[in-house]
Write an enzyme that holds these catalytic residues in place. Sequence first.
Site, short mmCIF file in Angstrom:
data_model
loop_
_atom_site.label_atom_id
_atom_site.label_comp_id
_atom_site.label_asym_id
_atom_site.label_seq_id
_atom_site.Cartn_x
_atom_site.Cartn_y
_atom_site.Cartn_z
N LYS A 62 3.03 9.80 8.52
CA LYS A 62 2.44 9.52 9.73
C LYS A 62 2.93 9.95 11.12
O LYS A 62 2.99 10.87 11.30
CB LYS A 62 2.05 8.01 9.73
N PHE A 76 0.90 -1.29 0.12
CA PHE A 76 0.06 0.09 0.09
C PHE A 76 0.84 1.26 -0.12
O PHE A 76 1.70 1.38 1.09
CB PHE A 76 -0.95 -0.02 1.18
N ASP A 120 9.12 2.26 1.74
CA ASP A 120 8.06 2.88 1.86
C ASP A 120 8.13 2.79 3.55
O ASP A 120 7.69 1.80 3.90
CB ASP A 120 6.83 2.50 1.37
N1 PLP Z 1 2.30 4.00 2.48
C1 PLP Z 1 2.10 3.32 3.53
C2 PLP Z 1 2.95 2.08 3.85
C3 PLP Z 1 0.72 3.62 4.29
O1 PLP Z 1 0.40 2.86 5.22
C4 PLP Z 1 0.17 4.89 3.93
C5 PLP Z 1 -1.16 5.17 4.32
O2 PLP Z 1 -1.76 4.17 5.07
C6 PLP Z 1 0.47 5.59 2.79
C7 PLP Z 1 1.59 5.23 2.19
C8 PLP Z 1 -0.33 6.80 2.13
O3 PLP Z 1 -0.15 7.83 3.30
P1 PLP Z 1 -1.16 8.79 3.27
O4 PLP Z 1 -2.64 8.52 3.66
O5 PLP Z 1 -0.57 10.03 4.25
O6 PLP Z 1 -1.21 9.77 1.99
#
Ligand code: PLP
Length: 395
Positions: free
Chosen positions: A249, A135, A220
């Site tokens: 986050k 994700f 990520d």
């Molecule tokens: N990358 C990861 C691993 C995530 O868990 C998330 C959101 O849950 C994102 C990217 C996307 O982040 P945002 O919702 O702040 O755009």
Amino acid sequence: MNREEIIQNYNDCVVGSYTKTGLVFVKGQGSYLWDIEGRKYLDFFPGWAVSGLGHCHPAVVEAVKEQVSVLMHIANNHYHPWQGLLARRLSELSFGGKVFFCNSGAEANESAIKIARLYGNKTGRYKIVSMENSFHGRTLATVTMTGQSKYNKPFEPLPPGFSHVPFNDFDALRKAVDGQTVAVMLEPVQGEGGINVAGVEYLKRVREFCTEKDLLLMFDEVQTGFGRTGKLFAYQHFGVVPDVMTLAKTLGGGFPVGAMVAGRDIAALMVPGTHASTFGGSPLACAACLAVLDAVEKEHLLENVQTAGDYLRMKLQALKEKFPERIKKIKGLGVMLACELDRDGSELVKACAENGLLINCTHVNILRIMPSITVTKEEIDGAVEILGKCLGVIK
Ligand code: PLP
């Protein structure tokens, strides 16, 4: 406003792109939230890992309060003291790269995609291989990089240059890479994909392979970053270093921020005009992030994650022994844990909420339990007691 009026406003005027729980929260402190009727909840999934230091951490609150009256925002064509300071600390705490600031995880990953494209320009390469069940966000490029068709299929035709391979399968990755591939993107621990931890040997082979083929290895760490796994960044468990890392986050302790860290040679590709974010790295955002970093150090929160994480895992393991037919497996790292259930977990999540515990279920049967990194043993005892009670009553 009462509960009904608040919900009515949403129903009338807010785009309905979220599945709602029906709960209305008005106050948060540490591991606790209060709803509009004054009921107190233990939050073991605070803000989808955003409130990683707990709700309204006093140091973050103070830093934001102080900064808000000094200087909130300044355009990125000027300098201010806090952005460079934060970048220096992130760089020194990770792998010595340079930092691009933005406002969310998706934006951080967009930045990574763009820097990979810049890196590939000289050799005509542009493709990125990412993982199934990953994700990476909801913008068009990041949702395409996300290896879950339920999220990107409705938006076809998708941008070109993305493919997905099974996580922890090195041969599949090797086969997917061709002469136009420029980067590999993965989460060291998949979050939304079900708390799947990368194998140490797998990541080492991926690192060697990327170096050999001149591919950028991009991690990520939007969900795993800032102590959640017991190290400041999850990659530090694996003895490998990425070329690019994305953060968001917990980085802002509740304040919306995102960042991409790239090795110095790679970062040098982002020359003026190639990328920007109007709000990115504002004085206010940076003050919040600096307070988060200070709190992690001063309050020894990495040590807390190690002890609290072991304790939580031990308590969940005991629950698994009590309910062997319901809990199939405990997995994860630090305070990024999950119980794999024998069934759809939505009923259990609902029952827990009714009993004052907030947790999450992903991929139908993976119960995500991700308290703040400040969580105490007493809070864990309280949460596990509620979970055990609910496991005992669901049909
Ligand atoms: N990358 C990861 C691993 C995530 O868990 C998330 C959101 O849950 C994102 C990217 C996307 O982040 P945002 O919702 O702040 O755009």
